[in-house]
Scaffold this motif. Structure first.
Motif, PDB file in Angstrom:
ATOM      1  N   LEU A   1       0.475  10.393   8.841  1.00  0.00           N
ATOM      2  CA  LEU A   1       0.817   8.992   9.153  1.00  0.00           C
ATOM      3  C   LEU A   1      -0.092   8.448  10.253  1.00  0.00           C
ATOM      4  O   LEU A   1      -0.522   7.298  10.207  1.00  0.00           O
ATOM      5  CB  LEU A   1       2.288   8.889   9.558  1.00  0.00           C
ATOM      6  N   LYS A   2      -0.421   9.308  11.230  1.00  0.00           N
ATOM      7  CA  LYS A   2      -1.298   8.884  12.317  1.00  0.00           C
ATOM      8  C   LYS A   2      -2.689   8.518  11.782  1.00  0.00           C
ATOM      9  O   LYS A   2      -3.317   7.563  12.233  1.00  0.00           O
ATOM     10  CB  LYS A   2      -1.410  10.001  13.365  1.00  0.00           C
ATOM     11  N   THR A   3      -3.165   9.277  10.791  1.00  0.00           N
ATOM     12  CA  THR A   3      -4.485   8.991  10.210  1.00  0.00           C
ATOM     13  C   THR A   3      -4.505   7.609   9.557  1.00  0.00           C
ATOM     14  O   THR A   3      -5.445   6.833   9.733  1.00  0.00           O
ATOM     15  CB  THR A   3      -4.869  10.068   9.165  1.00  0.00           C
ATOM     16  N   TRP A   4      -3.451   7.296   8.794  1.00  0.00           N
ATOM     17  CA  TRP A   4      -3.378   5.967   8.172  1.00  0.00           C
ATOM     18  C   TRP A   4      -3.304   4.870   9.246  1.00  0.00           C
ATOM     19  O   TRP A   4      -3.927   3.817   9.111  1.00  0.00           O
ATOM     20  CB  TRP A   4      -2.165   5.865   7.222  1.00  0.00           C
ATOM     21  N   GLN A   5      -2.550   5.158  10.316  1.00  0.00           N
ATOM     22  CA  GLN A   5      -2.430   4.183  11.409  1.00  0.00           C
ATOM     23  C   GLN A   5      -3.793   3.925  12.052  1.00  0.00           C
ATOM     24  O   GLN A   5      -4.183   2.775  12.284  1.00  0.00           O
ATOM     25  CB  GLN A   5      -1.426   4.720  12.452  1.00  0.00           C
ATOM     26  N   LEU A   6      -4.536   5.006  12.305  1.00  0.00           N
ATOM     27  CA  LEU A   6      -5.884   4.872  12.881  1.00  0.00           C
ATOM     28  C   LEU A   6      -6.789   4.050  11.961  1.00  0.00           C
ATOM     29  O   LEU A   6      -7.559   3.203  12.418  1.00  0.00           O
ATOM     30  CB  LEU A   6      -6.524   6.262  13.051  1.00  0.00           C
ATOM     31  N   ALA A   7      -6.700   4.307  10.660  1.00  0.00           N
ATOM     32  CA  ALA A   7      -7.540   3.602   9.692  1.00  0.00           C
ATOM     33  C   ALA A   7      -7.218   2.101   9.691  1.00  0.00           C
ATOM     34  O   ALA A   7      -8.124   1.259   9.617  1.00  0.00           O
ATOM     35  CB  ALA A   7      -7.342   4.191   8.299  1.00  0.00           C
ATOM     36  N   LEU A   8      -5.927   1.780   9.784  1.00  0.00           N
ATOM     37  CA  LEU A   8      -5.534   0.361   9.836  1.00  0.00           C
ATOM     38  C   LEU A   8      -6.145  -0.302  11.068  1.00  0.00           C
ATOM     39  O   LEU A   8      -6.712  -1.398  10.978  1.00  0.00           O
ATOM     40  CB  LEU A   8      -4.004   0.229   9.909  1.00  0.00           C
ATOM     41  N   GLU A   9      -6.043   0.400  12.205  1.00  0.00           N
ATOM     42  CA  GLU A   9      -6.560  -0.179  13.458  1.00  0.00           C
ATOM     43  C   GLU A   9      -8.070  -0.334  13.406  1.00  0.00           C
ATOM     44  O   GLU A   9      -8.607  -1.395  13.700  1.00  0.00           O
ATOM     45  CB  GLU A   9      -6.168   0.727  14.638  1.00  0.00           C
ATOM     46  N   ARG A  10      -8.760   0.737  13.022  1.00  0.00           N
ATOM     47  CA  ARG A  10     -10.233   0.712  13.019  1.00  0.00           C
ATOM     48  C   ARG A  10     -10.789  -0.301  12.019  1.00  0.00           C
ATOM     49  O   ARG A  10     -11.843  -0.888  12.230  1.00  0.00           O
ATOM     50  CB  ARG A  10     -10.792   2.091  12.686  1.00  0.00           C
ATOM     51  N   GLY A  11     -10.087  -0.457  10.898  1.00  0.00           N
ATOM     52  CA  GLY A  11     -10.568  -1.378   9.870  1.00  0.00           C
ATOM     53  C   GLY A  11     -10.032  -2.796  10.045  1.00  0.00           C
ATOM     54  O   GLY A  11     -10.321  -3.663   9.220  1.00  0.00           O
ATOM     55  N   HIS A  12      -9.238  -3.001  11.095  1.00  0.00           N
ATOM     56  CA  HIS A  12      -8.642  -4.326  11.378  1.00  0.00           C
ATOM     57  C   HIS A  12      -7.796  -4.844  10.215  1.00  0.00           C
ATOM     58  O   HIS A  12      -7.902  -6.004   9.817  1.00  0.00           O
ATOM     59  CB  HIS A  12      -9.728  -5.357  11.748  1.00  0.00           C
ATOM     60  N   TRP A  13      -6.966  -3.951   9.676  1.00  0.00           N
ATOM     61  CA  TRP A  13      -6.040  -4.351   8.612  1.00  0.00           C
ATOM     62  C   TRP A  13      -4.646  -4.464   9.190  1.00  0.00           C
ATOM     63  O   TRP A  13      -4.307  -3.728  10.120  1.00  0.00           O
ATOM     64  CB  TRP A  13      -5.992  -3.295   7.507  1.00  0.00           C
ATOM     65  N   ARG A  14      -3.846  -5.347   8.602  1.00  0.00           N
ATOM     66  CA  ARG A  14      -2.415  -5.338   8.883  1.00  0.00           C
ATOM     67  C   ARG A  14      -1.768  -4.517   7.776  1.00  0.00           C
ATOM     68  O   ARG A  14      -2.261  -4.493   6.653  1.00  0.00           O
ATOM     69  CB  ARG A  14      -1.846  -6.760   8.883  1.00  0.00           C
ATOM     70  N   ILE A  15      -0.652  -3.918   8.106  1.00  0.00           N
ATOM     71  CA  ILE A  15      -0.012  -3.051   7.110  1.00  0.00           C
ATOM     72  C   ILE A  15       0.346  -3.839   5.835  1.00  0.00           C
ATOM     73  O   ILE A  15       0.253  -3.309   4.725  1.00  0.00           O
ATOM     74  CB  ILE A  15       1.209  -2.325   7.705  1.00  0.00           C
ATOM     75  N   ASP A  16       0.676  -5.115   6.013  1.00  0.00           N
ATOM     76  CA  ASP A  16       1.038  -5.911   4.837  1.00  0.00           C
ATOM     77  C   ASP A  16      -0.165  -6.282   3.964  1.00  0.00           C
ATOM     78  O   ASP A  16      -0.004  -6.762   2.851  1.00  0.00           O
ATOM     79  CB  ASP A  16       1.805  -7.169   5.269  1.00  0.00           C
TER      80      ASP A  16
END
Ligand SMILES: [Fe+2]
Length: 172
Positions: free
Chosen positions: A24-39
Motif C-alpha cells: 500500500l505504501k508503494t502505491w501511495q508513493l507512486a500517487l505522490e510522485r506522479g501527482h495523481w489523486r486517488i480518484d
C-alpha cells in the motif's frame, strides 16, 4: 475518499502484515510522485499502446487474481509474493504516464525510464523484499536479461494474457 485497500481488495489476502503495508505504501508513493489523486486512478488506462477501456486498477486486479488462481492450483509458489507482485507490477505507470487536461499521456520521465524500472525504484523505497521488486522489474522485456523466479514467470505471463486479450477484444 476511496482508500487504496478498497481499490485493491486482494491486498487483504497477503498474510505478512509488513508486506501488505509495504504494498500500500508503494502505491501511495507512486500517487505522490506522479501527482495523481486517488480518484484519478479509475480513469488511468492500463496501457497507451492500444485504445482500451480497461483501467490500470482493473488490469492490476485481473492479473493478480489470475496469478493467485494459478498459484493456488500449483501449490508450489509463494502466494504472498504472487499477490504483492501482481498488485505492484505496473505501479510505475503512475510515473510513466501523466494527466494532461482530460487525457492521460506518456510523461517526460516515462520517455526516459519505463514503468518496470520506475516501479522497481518505488518498491525499493518502500522496503519491499527483493523477491517482490524482482517481479516488478522483470515482468516485461527487462526480465529477458535475468533469470525470472517462478513467481515472476507467473506474473509475466498473466500480464501478457490480460494485455493480449484486451488488445484482441478492443482493437478492430
Ligand atoms: Fe501489466
Amino acid at each position: 475518499m476511496t482508500e487504496l485497500n478498497e481499490l485493491f481488495p486482494e491486498v487483504t489476502q497477503i498474510r505478512d502484515p509488513k508486506l501488505k503495508d509495504a504494498v500500500l505504501k508503494t502505491w501511495q508513493l507512486a500517487l505522490e510522485r506522479g501527482h495523481w489523486r486517488i480518484d484519478d486512478l479509475s480513469n488511468v488506462p492500463f496501457t497507451l499502446l492500444v485504445q482500451t477501456k480497461t483501467s490500470l486498477v482493473e488490469h492490476t486486479r485481473s492479473v493478480t487474481r489470475m496469478a493467485m488462481a494459478v498459484a493456488k492450483e500449483r501449490n508450489d509458489l509463494n502466494m504472498d509474493y504472487v499477490i504483492a507482485g501482481g498488485l505492484l507490477h505496473d505501479v510505475g505507470k503512475l510515473l510513466e504516464y501523466e494527466k494532461r487536461g482530460d487525457k492521460v499521456v506518456k510523461s517526460q520521465s516515462g520517455d526516459l525510464v519505463r514503468h518496470p524500472v520506475s516501479g522497481y525504484g518505488l518498491t525499493c523505497e518502500a522496503n519491499l523484499p527483493l523477491e517482490v521488486s524482482h517481479i516488478v522489474i522483470s515482468h516485461s522485456d527487462e526480465g529477458e536479461k535475468v533469470k525470472r523466479t517462478p513467481e515472476a514467470i507467473l506474473i509475466h505471463h498473466c500480464d501478457f494474457i490480460d494485455f493480449e486479450i484486451a488488445k484482441r477484444r478492443e482493437t478492430k
